[in-house]
Design a protein around this motif. Sequence first.
Motif, PDB file in Angstrom:
ATOM      1  N   ARG A 289     -30.234 -32.718 -51.712  1.00  0.00           N
ATOM      2  CA  ARG A 289     -31.646 -32.386 -51.932  1.00  0.00           C
ATOM      3  C   ARG A 289     -31.869 -30.906 -52.216  1.00  0.00           C
ATOM      4  O   ARG A 289     -32.982 -30.491 -52.493  1.00  0.00           O
ATOM      5  CB  ARG A 289     -32.467 -32.814 -50.723  1.00  0.00           C
ATOM      6  CG  ARG A 289     -32.491 -34.316 -50.557  1.00  0.00           C
ATOM      7  CD  ARG A 289     -33.131 -34.717 -49.245  1.00  0.00           C
ATOM      8  NE  ARG A 289     -32.954 -36.125 -49.006  1.00  0.00           N
ATOM      9  CZ  ARG A 289     -33.892 -37.032 -49.203  1.00  0.00           C
ATOM     10  NH1 ARG A 289     -35.067 -36.682 -49.634  1.00  0.00           N
ATOM     11  NH2 ARG A 289     -33.640 -38.293 -48.953  1.00  0.00           N
ATOM     12  N   GLY A 290     -30.813 -30.118 -52.128  1.00  0.00           N
ATOM     13  CA  GLY A 290     -30.931 -28.701 -52.423  1.00  0.00           C
ATOM     14  C   GLY A 290     -31.768 -27.942 -51.416  1.00  0.00           C
ATOM     15  O   GLY A 290     -32.362 -26.918 -51.737  1.00  0.00           O
ATOM     16  N   LEU A 291     -31.803 -28.423 -50.190  1.00  0.00           N
ATOM     17  CA  LEU A 291     -32.585 -27.760 -49.149  1.00  0.00           C
ATOM     18  C   LEU A 291     -31.927 -26.447 -48.730  1.00  0.00           C
ATOM     19  O   LEU A 291     -30.707 -26.320 -48.780  1.00  0.00           O
ATOM     20  CB  LEU A 291     -32.731 -28.687 -47.935  1.00  0.00           C
ATOM     21  CG  LEU A 291     -33.463 -29.999 -48.193  1.00  0.00           C
ATOM     22  CD1 LEU A 291     -33.391 -30.892 -46.974  1.00  0.00           C
ATOM     23  CD2 LEU A 291     -34.905 -29.732 -48.586  1.00  0.00           C
ATOM     24  N   PRO A 292     -32.727 -25.473 -48.302  1.00  0.00           N
ATOM     25  CA  PRO A 292     -32.170 -24.183 -47.896  1.00  0.00           C
ATOM     26  C   PRO A 292     -31.620 -24.217 -46.468  1.00  0.00           C
ATOM     27  O   PRO A 292     -31.776 -23.286 -45.702  1.00  0.00           O
ATOM     28  CB  PRO A 292     -33.371 -23.243 -48.003  1.00  0.00           C
ATOM     29  CG  PRO A 292     -34.524 -24.119 -47.663  1.00  0.00           C
ATOM     30  CD  PRO A 292     -34.191 -25.465 -48.262  1.00  0.00           C
ATOM     31  N   THR A 293     -30.994 -25.305 -46.134  1.00  0.00           N
ATOM     32  CA  THR A 293     -30.460 -25.513 -44.788  1.00  0.00           C
ATOM     33  C   THR A 293     -28.969 -25.761 -44.889  1.00  0.00           C
ATOM     34  O   THR A 293     -28.512 -26.497 -45.749  1.00  0.00           O
ATOM     35  CB  THR A 293     -31.132 -26.746 -44.134  1.00  0.00           C
ATOM     36  OG1 THR A 293     -32.530 -26.532 -44.103  1.00  0.00           O
ATOM     37  CG2 THR A 293     -30.614 -26.992 -42.741  1.00  0.00           C
ATOM     38  N   ARG A 294     -28.221 -25.127 -44.032  1.00  0.00           N
ATOM     39  CA  ARG A 294     -26.772 -25.321 -43.991  1.00  0.00           C
ATOM     40  C   ARG A 294     -26.442 -26.221 -42.815  1.00  0.00           C
ATOM     41  O   ARG A 294     -26.768 -25.908 -41.677  1.00  0.00           O
ATOM     42  CB  ARG A 294     -26.089 -23.967 -43.837  1.00  0.00           C
ATOM     43  CG  ARG A 294     -24.595 -24.054 -43.865  1.00  0.00           C
ATOM     44  CD  ARG A 294     -23.999 -22.645 -43.892  1.00  0.00           C
ATOM     45  NE  ARG A 294     -22.596 -22.726 -43.564  1.00  0.00           N
ATOM     46  CZ  ARG A 294     -21.981 -21.916 -42.730  1.00  0.00           C
ATOM     47  NH1 ARG A 294     -22.664 -20.945 -42.139  1.00  0.00           N
ATOM     48  NH2 ARG A 294     -20.713 -22.058 -42.480  1.00  0.00           N
ATOM     49  N   VAL A 295     -25.810 -27.343 -43.086  1.00  0.00           N
ATOM     50  CA  VAL A 295     -25.417 -28.279 -42.036  1.00  0.00           C
ATOM     51  C   VAL A 295     -23.925 -28.103 -41.782  1.00  0.00           C
ATOM     52  O   VAL A 295     -23.121 -28.170 -42.704  1.00  0.00           O
ATOM     53  CB  VAL A 295     -25.707 -29.738 -42.448  1.00  0.00           C
ATOM     54  CG1 VAL A 295     -25.213 -30.700 -41.385  1.00  0.00           C
ATOM     55  CG2 VAL A 295     -27.195 -29.926 -42.705  1.00  0.00           C
ATOM     56  N   VAL A 296     -23.570 -27.843 -40.539  1.00  0.00           N
ATOM     57  CA  VAL A 296     -22.174 -27.685 -40.153  1.00  0.00           C
ATOM     58  C   VAL A 296     -21.811 -28.857 -39.247  1.00  0.00           C
ATOM     59  O   VAL A 296     -22.423 -29.048 -38.200  1.00  0.00           O
ATOM     60  CB  VAL A 296     -21.953 -26.354 -39.401  1.00  0.00           C
ATOM     61  CG1 VAL A 296     -20.506 -26.215 -38.967  1.00  0.00           C
ATOM     62  CG2 VAL A 296     -22.381 -25.185 -40.276  1.00  0.00           C
ATOM     63  N   VAL A 297     -20.845 -29.640 -39.669  1.00  0.00           N
ATOM     64  CA  VAL A 297     -20.389 -30.787 -38.878  1.00  0.00           C
ATOM     65  C   VAL A 297     -19.113 -30.372 -38.153  1.00  0.00           C
ATOM     66  O   VAL A 297     -18.151 -29.949 -38.782  1.00  0.00           O
ATOM     67  CB  VAL A 297     -20.123 -32.012 -39.778  1.00  0.00           C
ATOM     68  CG1 VAL A 297     -19.621 -33.184 -38.943  1.00  0.00           C
ATOM     69  CG2 VAL A 297     -21.384 -32.398 -40.542  1.00  0.00           C
TER      70      VAL A 297
ATOM     71  N   ALA B 143     -24.205 -14.726 -38.928  1.00  0.00           N
ATOM     72  CA  ALA B 143     -25.123 -14.970 -40.035  1.00  0.00           C
ATOM     73  C   ALA B 143     -24.476 -15.885 -41.064  1.00  0.00           C
ATOM     74  O   ALA B 143     -23.287 -15.756 -41.369  1.00  0.00           O
ATOM     75  CB  ALA B 143     -25.515 -13.650 -40.690  1.00  0.00           C
ATOM     76  N   ALA B 144     -25.263 -16.810 -41.590  1.00  0.00           N
ATOM     77  CA  ALA B 144     -24.775 -17.722 -42.622  1.00  0.00           C
ATOM     78  C   ALA B 144     -24.615 -16.976 -43.942  1.00  0.00           C
ATOM     79  O   ALA B 144     -25.384 -16.092 -44.249  1.00  0.00           O
ATOM     80  CB  ALA B 144     -25.731 -18.892 -42.801  1.00  0.00           C
ATOM     81  N   THR B 145     -23.607 -17.358 -44.701  1.00  0.00           N
ATOM     82  CA  THR B 145     -23.406 -16.718 -46.011  1.00  0.00           C
ATOM     83  C   THR B 145     -23.719 -17.661 -47.119  1.00  0.00           C
ATOM     84  O   THR B 145     -23.786 -18.820 -46.979  1.00  0.00           O
ATOM     85  CB  THR B 145     -21.941 -16.234 -46.157  1.00  0.00           C
ATOM     86  OG1 THR B 145     -21.063 -17.335 -45.970  1.00  0.00           O
ATOM     87  CG2 THR B 145     -21.645 -15.128 -45.178  1.00  0.00           C
TER      88      THR B 145
END
Length: 41
Positions: free
Chosen positions: A19-27, A39-41
Amino acid sequence: MRRLLVDPPHAFATEVAARGLPTRVVVTPPGSAVDLSVAAT
């Protein structure tokens, strides 16, 4: 049972990315620590 812990997070991460969301999901594996101070890069 492992499938119930592994598949849903990966499916969620895939949907967020699609969806191109500005969210980074880390599993991470169950029980792993996550350092949220970096900080996320």
